[in-house]
Write an enzyme that holds these catalytic residues in place. Structure first.
Site, PDB file in Angstrom:
ATOM      1  N   ALA A 103       0.856  -1.209   0.000  1.00 54.86           N
ATOM      2  CA  ALA A 103       0.000   0.000   0.000  1.00 54.86           C
ATOM      3  C   ALA A 103       0.882   1.246   0.000  1.00 54.86           C
ATOM      4  CB  ALA A 103      -0.909   0.001   1.230  1.00 54.86           C
ATOM      5  N   GLY A 104       1.907   1.222   0.843  1.00 52.62           N
ATOM      6  CA  GLY A 104       2.822   2.362   0.919  1.00 52.62           C
ATOM      7  C   GLY A 104       3.587   2.542  -0.395  1.00 52.62           C
TER       8      GLY A 104
HETATM    9  P1  ATP Z   1       3.002  -1.183   3.530  1.00 54.14           P
HETATM   10  O1  ATP Z   1       4.208  -1.424   4.381  1.00 54.14           O
HETATM   11  O2  ATP Z   1       1.833  -2.079   3.845  1.00 54.14           O
HETATM   12  O3  ATP Z   1       3.300  -1.117   2.074  1.00 54.14           O
HETATM   13  P2  ATP Z   1       3.061   1.417   4.725  1.00 54.14           P
HETATM   14  O4  ATP Z   1       3.108   1.047   6.170  1.00 54.14           O
HETATM   15  O5  ATP Z   1       4.314   1.932   4.091  1.00 54.14           O
HETATM   16  O6  ATP Z   1       2.444   0.254   3.869  1.00 54.14           O
HETATM   17  P3  ATP Z   1       0.556   2.711   5.129  1.00 54.14           P
HETATM   18  O7  ATP Z   1       0.579   3.942   5.922  1.00 54.14           O
HETATM   19  O8  ATP Z   1       0.084   1.466   5.816  1.00 54.14           O
HETATM   20  O9  ATP Z   1       1.987   2.548   4.474  1.00 54.14           O
HETATM   21  O10 ATP Z   1      -0.352   2.887   3.848  1.00 54.14           O
HETATM   22  C1  ATP Z   1      -0.087   3.854   2.850  1.00 54.14           C
HETATM   23  C2  ATP Z   1      -1.404   4.461   2.389  1.00 54.14           C
HETATM   24  O11 ATP Z   1      -2.203   3.420   1.820  1.00 54.14           O
HETATM   25  C3  ATP Z   1      -2.232   5.063   3.506  1.00 54.14           C
HETATM   26  O12 ATP Z   1      -1.860   6.402   3.762  1.00 54.14           O
HETATM   27  C4  ATP Z   1      -3.636   4.941   2.929  1.00 54.14           C
HETATM   28  O13 ATP Z   1      -3.909   6.011   2.048  1.00 54.14           O
HETATM   29  C5  ATP Z   1      -3.563   3.627   2.139  1.00 54.14           C
HETATM   30  N1  ATP Z   1      -4.038   2.498   2.954  1.00 54.14           N
HETATM   31  C6  ATP Z   1      -3.295   1.653   3.711  1.00 54.14           C
HETATM   32  N2  ATP Z   1      -4.073   0.758   4.353  1.00 54.14           N
HETATM   33  C7  ATP Z   1      -5.339   1.034   3.984  1.00 54.14           C
HETATM   34  C8  ATP Z   1      -6.634   0.459   4.286  1.00 54.14           C
HETATM   35  N3  ATP Z   1      -6.764  -0.590   5.128  1.00 54.14           N
HETATM   36  N4  ATP Z   1      -7.721   1.035   3.709  1.00 54.14           N
HETATM   37  C9  ATP Z   1      -7.614   2.076   2.862  1.00 54.14           C
HETATM   38  N5  ATP Z   1      -6.443   2.652   2.527  1.00 54.14           N
HETATM   39  C10 ATP Z   1      -5.319   2.145   3.077  1.00 54.14           C
END
Ligand code: ATP
Ligand code: RIB
Length: 299
Positions: free
Chosen positions: A250-251
């Site tokens: 997601a990130g």
């Molecule tokens: P990852 O390590 O899982 O790739 P991350 O920890 O770097 O992610 P997050 O802050 O978890 O980053 O997610 C990045 C963005 O993705 C969030 O700011 C949000 O916009 C979107 N996102 C993440 N989880 C969700 C969710 N459960 N529902 C909707 N949007 C989400």
């Protein structure tokens, strides 16, 4: 067409679905197994390409089957593999991933060839970077390589975006070389030594980075969305409400999409909204690169 340079890791993700995560010492029988293309660098590169940008990707894989599959996958996305180097001594990076019923994950990475992407590799690739204003990197490659890139970005007036994942301490000298830093809550807390748990914490965390010279700070807060701050603007943008199947990458999708929006000259608030939409789509799908949406899905 916007152009984004991505410097970072390439992994093969070995993914098992499971009802819940195992406890230490426990063996669990899980569900389906998937083999996906991953790695934070490659995920961000693919997300950016699917947003419609031309992507220059610098990475390193092993001279093995997984490395070959990664290169083929990138070519299919329209990303040149000219700067995806091969290390004949090391295996391609691997990530062992479990995804639970809530779509959350645990990840253990064996960096392999990613650990040998060196400053001299970047030095050799510099001619390919000269005409491009936005460079995106993460922390799955050696820190010396990141600091080399940061010094280059500062000298050449490039906009360097650092997604400081996975979390690790950074040298003080890097901060004033950054156009944007995009930590999640864990990374923000580790880097600043401050809590990143509540709405009141976010402006303080952002100010800490800006006091050290980072020009803009964007905290990604998972399903809570994002917090953005620079010297003139501050935004708190909620996430989209979706049912998460797999939050892996997601990130990465967020960062890759944001870099493209910024390279296109889209203002901050709209650029963050676009990246938020892209990331929300990615969590509804299994896999890392496989989950990144195409630009026409963001309408
Ligand atoms: P990852 O390590 O899982 O790739 P991350 O920890 O770097 O992610 P997050 O802050 O978890 O980053 O997610 C990045 C963005 O993705 C969030 O700011 C949000 O916009 C979107 N996102 C993440 N989880 C969700 C969710 N459960 N529902 C909707 N949007 C989400
Ligand atoms: O951010 C998700 C990525 O982290 C996975 O694709 C895995 O390869 C690890 O690098």
């Amino acid at each position: 067409m916007a152009h984004v340079v991505v410097v970072g890791s390439s992994n093969t993700d070995l993914v098992v679905k499971t009802e819940r995560f195992p406890k230490p010492g426990e063996t669990l029988v899980g569900g389906d197994f998937f083999l996906f293309q991953g790695g934070k660098g490659a995920n961000q590169a693919v997300a950016a390409a699917r947003m419609g940008a031309k992507v220059t990707f610098i990475s390193k894989v092993g001279k093995d089957l997984f490395g070959k599959q990664i290169q083929e996958g990138l070519e299919k996305e329209g990303i040149s593999t000219r700067l995806v180097l091969e290390d004949p001594e090391k295996a391609t990076g691997i990530a062992l991933i479990t995804v639970n019923k809530q779509g959350e994950n645990t990840i253990v990475v064996a960096p392999g060839a990613n650990a040998s992407l060196s400053p001299s590799d970047i030095q050799a690739a510099l001619p390919s970077l000269h005409n491009h204003a936005f460079i995106l990197c993460q922390l799955e490659i050696p820190i010396d390589t990141i600091t080399f890139l940061a010094s280059y970005a500062q000298e050449e007036n490039k906009n360097l975006i650092l997604n400081p994942a996975p979390a690790q301490k950074l040298p003080e000298s890097i901060y004033d070389q950054l156009f944007l830093i995009t930590p999640n809550e864990t990374e923000a807390s580790l880097l600043t030594g401050m809590p990143c748990d509540s709405e009141a914490d976010y402006p303080k965390i952002a100010q800490w980075f800006r006091d050290k010279g980072v020009r803009q700070v964007l905290l990604t807060l998972g399903e809570k969305g994002t917090y953005f701050q620079n010297s003139t603007q501050e935004y708190r943008i909620p996430a989209q409400n979706v049912t998460a199947v797999d939050t892996t990458a997601a990130g990465d999708v967020f960062n890759g999409s944001l870099a493209v929006a910024l390279a296109e000259g889209i203002p901050w608030k709209e650029a963050i909204a676009l990246a938020t939409k892209a990331a929300s789509i990615s969590v509804t799908r299994m896999g890392a690169q496989a989950s990144a949406p195409y630009r026409n899905e963001l309408v």
